[in-house]
Scaffold this active site. Structure first.
Site, PDB file in Angstrom:
ATOM      1  N   GLU A 284     -41.483 -11.704  33.010  1.00 55.85           N
ATOM      2  CA  GLU A 284     -40.375 -12.008  33.894  1.00 55.85           C
ATOM      3  C   GLU A 284     -39.124 -11.363  33.321  1.00 55.85           C
ATOM      4  O   GLU A 284     -39.001 -11.182  32.122  1.00 55.85           O
ATOM      5  CB  GLU A 284     -40.179 -13.521  34.006  1.00 55.85           C
ATOM      6  CG  GLU A 284     -41.371 -14.219  34.639  1.00 55.85           C
ATOM      7  CD  GLU A 284     -41.168 -15.715  34.817  1.00 55.85           C
ATOM      8  OE1 GLU A 284     -41.384 -16.195  35.935  1.00 55.85           O
ATOM      9  OE2 GLU A 284     -40.802 -16.388  33.835  1.00 55.85           O
TER      10      GLU A 284
ATOM     11  N   CYS B  14     -39.425 -23.262  25.219  1.00 62.12           N
ATOM     12  CA  CYS B  14     -40.704 -22.608  24.899  1.00 62.12           C
ATOM     13  C   CYS B  14     -40.574 -21.598  23.772  1.00 62.12           C
ATOM     14  O   CYS B  14     -41.550 -21.306  23.077  1.00 62.12           O
ATOM     15  CB  CYS B  14     -41.283 -21.948  26.143  1.00 62.12           C
ATOM     16  SG  CYS B  14     -40.167 -20.770  26.933  1.00 62.12           S
TER      17      CYS B  14
ATOM     18  N   ASN C 224     -38.181 -28.476  31.701  1.00 65.77           N
ATOM     19  CA  ASN C 224     -37.217 -28.324  30.609  1.00 65.77           C
ATOM     20  C   ASN C 224     -35.989 -27.499  30.978  1.00 65.77           C
ATOM     21  O   ASN C 224     -34.904 -27.728  30.444  1.00 65.77           O
ATOM     22  CB  ASN C 224     -37.901 -27.747  29.362  1.00 65.77           C
ATOM     23  CG  ASN C 224     -38.574 -26.422  29.623  1.00 65.77           C
ATOM     24  OD1 ASN C 224     -39.115 -26.175  30.703  1.00 65.77           O
ATOM     25  ND2 ASN C 224     -38.575 -25.551  28.639  1.00 65.77           N
TER      26      ASN C 224
ATOM     27  N   GLU D 277     -46.332 -17.731  31.998  1.00 60.33           N
ATOM     28  CA  GLU D 277     -45.477 -17.943  30.832  1.00 60.33           C
ATOM     29  C   GLU D 277     -45.804 -19.336  30.308  1.00 60.33           C
ATOM     30  O   GLU D 277     -45.403 -20.340  30.881  1.00 60.33           O
ATOM     31  CB  GLU D 277     -44.001 -17.816  31.232  1.00 60.33           C
ATOM     32  CG  GLU D 277     -43.068 -17.669  30.044  1.00 60.33           C
ATOM     33  CD  GLU D 277     -42.447 -18.988  29.637  1.00 60.33           C
ATOM     34  OE1 GLU D 277     -42.900 -19.535  28.600  1.00 60.33           O
ATOM     35  OE2 GLU D 277     -41.551 -19.473  30.326  1.00 60.33           O
TER      36      GLU D 277
END
Length: 486
Positions: free
Chosen positions: A465, A291, A159, A257
């Protein structure tokens, strides 16, 4: 085998192993499809078992070189890569739109954001500090040293073809690690451009490898290898659990993630029109394939009519089309799987009694286009209230009390992003504190920042992150306790 100086922007994607760039005409390959036209853009080579083993071996060699490289020199390479990404932003953005579908303006913004990310970690590379700890034992000094964890295996989804792999690559390199990355075979071009920018900036051979092919074969081989010391993934919760099980056999730590299903709480004292304007942009960015995309809307009953009216007005203005065309605000879904998933979710919601207020249909017969869609009065029994849509669909419910809103937001076992709109400081503080999520946006949808930690809780994964946490994730902290000898 081809070498770096033979590669030009827009060329076919390559396996990058050591100093070799291996094209599709040298291996089996899979087609890369333009989601707007369903035409083949190029072919991605499929790594063989020998390729994977060679990538591991060269990554070990690259690590031995890179771990001894001074932080200031790591910083220069990362900054040089950032400069080259900016210089090539227009070419890279076009490649991204061709392989992933998002509008060209979004692709260019993502490319420039990736450059900013590399620049951020170029600064963090210079600030990889340890610390001195006061000892309770006379004559003993306690020195905590920060060292790179070792070769890393990373896996990313389709994505965000630049910024998602960029987070892992930049952080690992800043910390002194080598990294083998397997992006999605559906969006292979942009990662090769990152590799090219890094190599042109002086990154030694073996520090970064890029593999495509059979995801199971690559992940099983890399995670079974004792030489690989860490795993990092951006992907679905299902895939994350598979990799976590594989990593457990060799005790590899990881940064995961994973999926989300972000709740939005719009309270009665909020600016309904302002919230609607922000949320419409955030929801349909990248066709909802984000997300942290706001996806479960809970709006106070007192303002649901005004909010919905304003929101629908914004949605009605969204222009859908090929991302390379001027004026397009939303491109296609990135692949046929996502299109079919959205079709099923909307049909299920309507069957369970949801009201279709906007959209709800595929656009045309060519390309994976779907109308920006809004569902009202969506019951909890509809799948879309439990399954992340990852597409251009808004599901709206109402609530009456703050307790009710918090309970609705926390009813799932995922917790990545979440959003609160209110003018009450008391409400903002309370709700932000009680939401089970790794990130909370209060009167804003901007929750991803290079300077700050990014990640989720519960089944949205663990580890962070970005920010100083992003560098720490690729380091080990070694204690050296030393006593002076006379």
């Amino acid at each position: 085998m081809l070498h770096i100086d033979a590669f030009v922007p827009g060329d076919s994607p390559c396996l990058v192993i050591g100093d070799s760039w291996i094209h599709a005409d040298q291996r089996e390959y899979v087609p890369v499809i333009n989601p707007a036209t369903e035409e083949t853009v190029c072919h991605a080579p499929v790594a063989t078992a020998d390729d994977i083993q060679l990538a591991i071996a060269t990554s070990v060699q690259g690590f031995e070189t890179w771990r001894r490289t001074l932080p200031i020199d790591r910083s220069r390479v990362l900054r040089g890569a950032a400069e080259r990404i900016r210089e090539r932003a227009d070419d890279i953005a076009r490649l991204m739109t061709l392989e992933q579908g998002k509008p060209l303006a979004e692709a260019r913004a993502e490319t420039l954001s990736t450059a900013d990310l590399f620049e951020w970690f170029s600064e963090e590379a210079r600030r990889s500090y340890g610390r001195i700890v006061a000892s309770q034992v006379p004559g003993v000094a306690l020195n905590v040293m920060a060292e790179p964890i070792g070769p890393v295996a990373a896996f990313t989804a389709w994505n965000f073809p630049m910024v998602v792999p960029g987070r892992k690559i930049a952080a690992a390199i800043a910390a002194g690690c080598s990294i083998i990355i397997k992006p999605s075979e559906e969006t292979p071009l942009c990662v090769v451009e990152i590799a090219r920018c890094l190599r042109d900036a002086g990154l030694p051979n073996g520090v970064l490898a890029v593999l495509y092919g059979d995801p199971a074969q690559i992940s099983e081989t890399l995670l079974a290898a004792p030489e690989i010391r860490k795993v990092a993934i951006t992907g679905s919760t299902r895939v994350g659990k598979i990799l976590a099980r594989l990593a457990a056999d060799t005790m590899k730590p990881g940064t995961y993630e994973l999926g989300g299903h972000s709740p939005v709480l719009v309270f009665g004292d909020s600016d309904a029109e302002g919230a609607a304007a922000q949320l419409a942009v955030a929801k349909y960015r990248n066709a909802g394939q984000v997300c942290t995309s706001p996806s479960r809307f809970f709006v106070h009953r007192d303002i649901v009519e005004s909010f919905t009216e304003s929101y629908l007005a914004h949605v009605d203005k969204i222009v859908v089309g090929d991302g390379l065309q001027d004026g397009v605000a939303m491109g296609p879904l990135s692949n046929e799987r996502q299109l079919l998933h959205i079709v099923d979710l909307v049909s299920d919601a309507v069957t369970h009694g949801a009201q279709l207020a906007a959209g709800g249909h595929r656009i045309g017969n060519t390309g994976y286009f779907y109308e920006p869609t809004v569902l009202l009065n969506v019951p909890d029994t509809a799948r879309i209230m439990r399954e992340e849509p990852f597409g251009p669909v808004t599901a709206i419910q109402t609530f009456d009390t703050t307790d009710d809103a918090i309970a609705k937001a926390n009813m799932l076992d995922v917790g990545l992003g979440s959003y609160v709109f209110s003018s009450s400081p008391e409400t903002m503080i309370r709700v932000a504190g009680e939401l089970q999520a790794g990130m909370v946006g209060v009167n804003t949808c901007l929750i991803a920042h290079h300077e700050a930690p990014f990640g989720g809780v519960n089944q949205s994964g663990y580890g962070r992150e970005g920010g100083i946490e992003g560098l720490d994730a690729y380091q080990i902290k070694k204690l050296v306790a030393a006593r002076a000898v006379a």
